[in-house]
Design a protein around this motif. Structure first.
Motif, PDB file in Angstrom:
ATOM      1  N   VAL A 170     -45.145  93.185 -25.884  1.00 41.12           N
ATOM      2  CA  VAL A 170     -45.238  93.263 -24.408  1.00 41.12           C
ATOM      3  C   VAL A 170     -44.670  91.971 -23.802  1.00 41.12           C
ATOM      4  O   VAL A 170     -45.421  91.101 -23.358  1.00 41.12           O
ATOM      5  N   PRO A 171     -43.342  91.861 -23.771  1.00 41.10           N
ATOM      6  CA  PRO A 171     -42.707  90.586 -23.393  1.00 41.10           C
ATOM      7  C   PRO A 171     -42.906  90.186 -21.931  1.00 41.10           C
ATOM      8  O   PRO A 171     -42.780  89.006 -21.591  1.00 41.10           O
ATOM      9  N   ASP A 172     -43.226  91.144 -21.056  1.00 43.01           N
ATOM     10  CA  ASP A 172     -43.276  90.829 -19.619  1.00 43.01           C
ATOM     11  C   ASP A 172     -44.668  90.421 -19.129  1.00 43.01           C
ATOM     12  O   ASP A 172     -44.847  90.148 -17.949  1.00 43.01           O
ATOM     13  N   ASN A 173     -45.643  90.431 -20.023  1.00 45.89           N
ATOM     14  CA  ASN A 173     -47.015  90.141 -19.579  1.00 45.89           C
ATOM     15  C   ASN A 173     -47.517  88.799 -20.109  1.00 45.89           C
ATOM     16  O   ASN A 173     -47.237  88.435 -21.242  1.00 45.89           O
ATOM     17  N   LYS A 174     -48.226  88.095 -19.221  1.00 44.12           N
ATOM     18  CA  LYS A 174     -48.830  86.847 -19.670  1.00 44.12           C
ATOM     19  C   LYS A 174     -50.013  87.179 -20.585  1.00 44.12           C
ATOM     20  O   LYS A 174     -50.734  88.161 -20.342  1.00 44.12           O
ATOM     21  N   VAL A 175     -50.189  86.331 -21.592  1.00 41.50           N
ATOM     22  CA  VAL A 175     -51.258  86.567 -22.576  1.00 41.50           C
ATOM     23  C   VAL A 175     -52.107  85.304 -22.698  1.00 41.50           C
ATOM     24  O   VAL A 175     -51.579  84.196 -22.796  1.00 41.50           O
ATOM     25  N   VAL A 176     -53.421  85.500 -22.663  1.00 41.52           N
ATOM     26  CA  VAL A 176     -54.347  84.397 -22.919  1.00 41.52           C
ATOM     27  C   VAL A 176     -55.155  84.776 -24.154  1.00 41.52           C
ATOM     28  O   VAL A 176     -55.624  85.911 -24.260  1.00 41.52           O
ATOM     29  N   ARG A 177     -55.267  83.853 -25.090  1.00 37.17           N
ATOM     30  CA  ARG A 177     -56.124  84.129 -26.251  1.00 37.17           C
ATOM     31  C   ARG A 177     -57.484  83.494 -26.038  1.00 37.17           C
ATOM     32  O   ARG A 177     -57.578  82.333 -25.613  1.00 37.17           O
ATOM     33  N   ILE A 187     -52.556  90.762 -16.803  1.00 37.16           N
ATOM     34  CA  ILE A 187     -52.759  89.695 -17.788  1.00 37.16           C
ATOM     35  C   ILE A 187     -53.560  90.254 -18.965  1.00 37.16           C
ATOM     36  O   ILE A 187     -54.609  90.879 -18.765  1.00 37.16           O
ATOM     37  N   LEU A 188     -53.060  90.006 -20.156  1.00 38.59           N
ATOM     38  CA  LEU A 188     -53.788  90.434 -21.347  1.00 38.59           C
ATOM     39  C   LEU A 188     -54.625  89.265 -21.862  1.00 38.59           C
ATOM     40  O   LEU A 188     -54.117  88.145 -22.006  1.00 38.59           O
ATOM     41  N   ILE A 189     -55.889  89.540 -22.108  1.00 40.40           N
ATOM     42  CA  ILE A 189     -56.774  88.520 -22.685  1.00 40.40           C
ATOM     43  C   ILE A 189     -57.162  89.034 -24.063  1.00 40.40           C
ATOM     44  O   ILE A 189     -57.850  90.046 -24.181  1.00 40.40           O
ATOM     45  N   SER A 190     -56.695  88.350 -25.097  1.00 45.68           N
ATOM     46  CA  SER A 190     -56.931  88.861 -26.451  1.00 45.68           C
ATOM     47  C   SER A 190     -58.021  88.079 -27.171  1.00 45.68           C
ATOM     48  O   SER A 190     -57.950  86.855 -27.277  1.00 45.68           O
ATOM     49  N   THR A 191     -59.008  88.828 -27.670  1.00 47.34           N
ATOM     50  CA  THR A 191     -60.061  88.208 -28.500  1.00 47.34           C
ATOM     51  C   THR A 191     -59.717  88.369 -29.980  1.00 47.34           C
ATOM     52  O   THR A 191     -60.488  87.972 -30.839  1.00 47.34           O
ATOM     53  N   VAL A 192     -58.576  88.995 -30.237  1.00 44.46           N
ATOM     54  CA  VAL A 192     -58.292  89.458 -31.598  1.00 44.46           C
ATOM     55  C   VAL A 192     -57.951  88.299 -32.532  1.00 44.46           C
ATOM     56  O   VAL A 192     -57.053  87.500 -32.263  1.00 44.46           O
ATOM     57  N   THR A 193     -58.659  88.255 -33.625  1.00 40.34           N
ATOM     58  CA  THR A 193     -58.478  87.184 -34.599  1.00 40.34           C
ATOM     59  C   THR A 193     -57.114  87.279 -35.266  1.00 40.34           C
ATOM     60  O   THR A 193     -56.701  88.363 -35.683  1.00 40.34           O
ATOM     61  N   GLY A 194     -56.410  86.173 -35.347  1.00 39.06           N
ATOM     62  CA  GLY A 194     -55.222  86.086 -36.199  1.00 39.06           C
ATOM     63  C   GLY A 194     -53.933  86.626 -35.611  1.00 39.06           C
ATOM     64  O   GLY A 194     -52.927  86.636 -36.303  1.00 39.06           O
ATOM     65  N   THR A 243     -66.707  79.739 -26.108  1.00 42.66           N
ATOM     66  CA  THR A 243     -65.419  80.424 -26.032  1.00 42.66           C
ATOM     67  C   THR A 243     -64.279  79.420 -25.992  1.00 42.66           C
ATOM     68  O   THR A 243     -64.188  78.624 -25.059  1.00 42.66           O
ATOM     69  N   CYS A 244     -63.443  79.437 -27.020  1.00 40.88           N
ATOM     70  CA  CYS A 244     -62.237  78.612 -27.001  1.00 40.88           C
ATOM     71  C   CYS A 244     -61.111  79.446 -26.389  1.00 40.88           C
ATOM     72  O   CYS A 244     -61.013  80.644 -26.652  1.00 40.88           O
ATOM     73  N   ILE A 245     -60.288  78.794 -25.564  1.00 41.64           N
ATOM     74  CA  ILE A 245     -59.252  79.510 -24.814  1.00 41.64           C
ATOM     75  C   ILE A 245     -57.906  78.815 -25.026  1.00 41.64           C
ATOM     76  O   ILE A 245     -57.827  77.581 -24.974  1.00 41.64           O
ATOM     77  N   ALA A 246     -56.860  79.616 -25.258  1.00 42.88           N
ATOM     78  CA  ALA A 246     -55.521  79.037 -25.411  1.00 42.88           C
ATOM     79  C   ALA A 246     -54.496  79.904 -24.695  1.00 42.88           C
ATOM     80  O   ALA A 246     -54.615  81.138 -24.669  1.00 42.88           O
ATOM     81  N   ALA A 247     -53.505  79.232 -24.110  1.00 38.42           N
ATOM     82  CA  ALA A 247     -52.431  79.976 -23.439  1.00 38.42           C
ATOM     83  C   ALA A 247     -51.173  79.122 -23.455  1.00 38.42           C
ATOM     84  O   ALA A 247     -51.233  77.921 -23.718  1.00 38.42           O
ATOM     85  N   ASN A 248     -50.049  79.771 -23.154  1.00 37.29           N
ATOM     86  CA  ASN A 248     -48.799  79.021 -23.054  1.00 37.29           C
ATOM     87  C   ASN A 248     -48.762  78.223 -21.754  1.00 37.29           C
ATOM     88  O   ASN A 248     -49.527  78.502 -20.819  1.00 37.29           O
TER      89      ASN A 248
END
Ligand SMILES: NC(=O)c1ccc[n+]([C@@H]2O[C@H](COP(=O)([O-])OP(=O)(O)OC[C@H]3O[C@@H](n4cnc5c(N)ncnc54)[C@H](OP(=O)(O)O)[C@@H]3O)[C@@H](O)[C@H]2O)c1
Length: 264
Positions: free
Chosen positions: A108-115, A91-98, A129-134
């Protein structure tokens, strides 16, 4: 499998690491920090007793959670470097703005991503910490929430509000500190030594924020409690408003929001 690797140990990465390493849900020995800078790595290794590496590929092997904590312009390079080495359960957890979840998933289409959008209060376990995911990321979202609960307070939001969360929560640290500095300057002009003015202003800011946080009241309700009719507080408040305090803060927040929507 609770191993975590954090890629990028700059201002935010260090803050997240110091909170996570001291938490109960992840052992410090399960955390690896990766950075280009040996200096940054040495600092966290000595302070936090975690593993360090300058090699991204070996440090993501067998790791469930990968926290991306590099600058927006550096993200593409990192994703390109890891994309063929990832397994789909990571699982990728991205802190990256924008950078949106969809943009990361293009690479990386096969990995789940949480912002996530934390702030540097993380180093004192006081991050917002605000968190968003699909929609498809439910179970994993729970653990990400737990992970970031260890470094402060979390709020699950819709991804469309992530830019606003960055301005209010992450840049917000700077906005509040600039107000704090102005209060200290006022204190010095009235006769306090700078360190005394700082002690008074900081503790007062903590008190003010805690009143609202613990009482669950609107700030204006707490303001009313310290505002005597015809007294010195209302005199100061009204002068601040005549000089445009609320208006300039709102305009500053909106300028920051407009800027963030142009950053990629
Ligand atoms: N700072 C905040 O308060 C805050 C709050 C919320 C979100 N964010 C977001 O969090 C991210 C990180 O921000 P930051 O302020 O911590 O940035 P930073 O201080 O510049 O830290 C990024 C670190 O990542 C390293 N790095 C870059 N490319 C790398 C690579 N390929 N492999 C390993 N390490 C690499 C950088 O090394 P070099 O310096 O040598 O390039 C630097 O040490 C940004 O996307 C930012 O938008 C920041």
């Amino acid at each position: 499998m609770k191993k975590v690797t954090i890629i990028g140990v700059g201002n935010l990465g260090k803050s997240i690491l110091s909170g996570l390493a001291a938490s109960d849900i992840i052992d410090a020995s399960d955390i690896t920090a990766v950075d280009k800078s040996k200096y940054n790595l040495k600092e966290v290794e000595e302070k936090l007793n975690i593993s360090i590496s300058q090699d991204i590929i070996t440090s993501i092997k067998g790791v469930k959670w990968i926290i991306l904590c590099v600058q927006p312009r550096q993200l593409d390079l990192v994703l390109e470097e890891i994309k063929d080495k990832l397994t789909s359960d990571q699982i990728l957890i991205s802190t990256v703005t924008g950078t949106s979840i969809a943009e990361i998933n293009e690479v990386v289409p096969d990995n789940k991503v949480v912002r996530v959008m934390p702030n540097t209060g993380a180093s004192k376990k006081l991050s917002m910490t605000c968190i968003a995911a699909n929609e498809d990321v439910k179970e994993e979202l729970k653990f990400v929430e737990e992970m970031f609960d260890t470094i402060g307070r979390t709020l699950i939001i819709e991804e469309r509000l992530m830019q606003a969360a960055t301005v209010l929560g992450a840049s917000g640290i700077a906005f509040f500190l600039r107000f704090l500095r102005a209060m200290i300057q006022g204190g010095i002009q009235m006769g306090f030594h700078p360190h005394e003015a700082q002690i008074i202003a900081v503790q007062t800011a903590i008190g003010a924020a805690t009143l609202v946080a613990k009482n669950g009241t609107h700030p204006e309700r707490e303001i009313d409690k310290v505002t005597t009719p015809q007294g010195c507080t209302i005199e100061g408040l009204n002068e601040m408003e005549h000089q445009g305090l609320s208006s300039s803060v709102i305009k500053g927040v909106m300028a920051s929001y407009e800027k963030i929507n142009t950053i990629k």
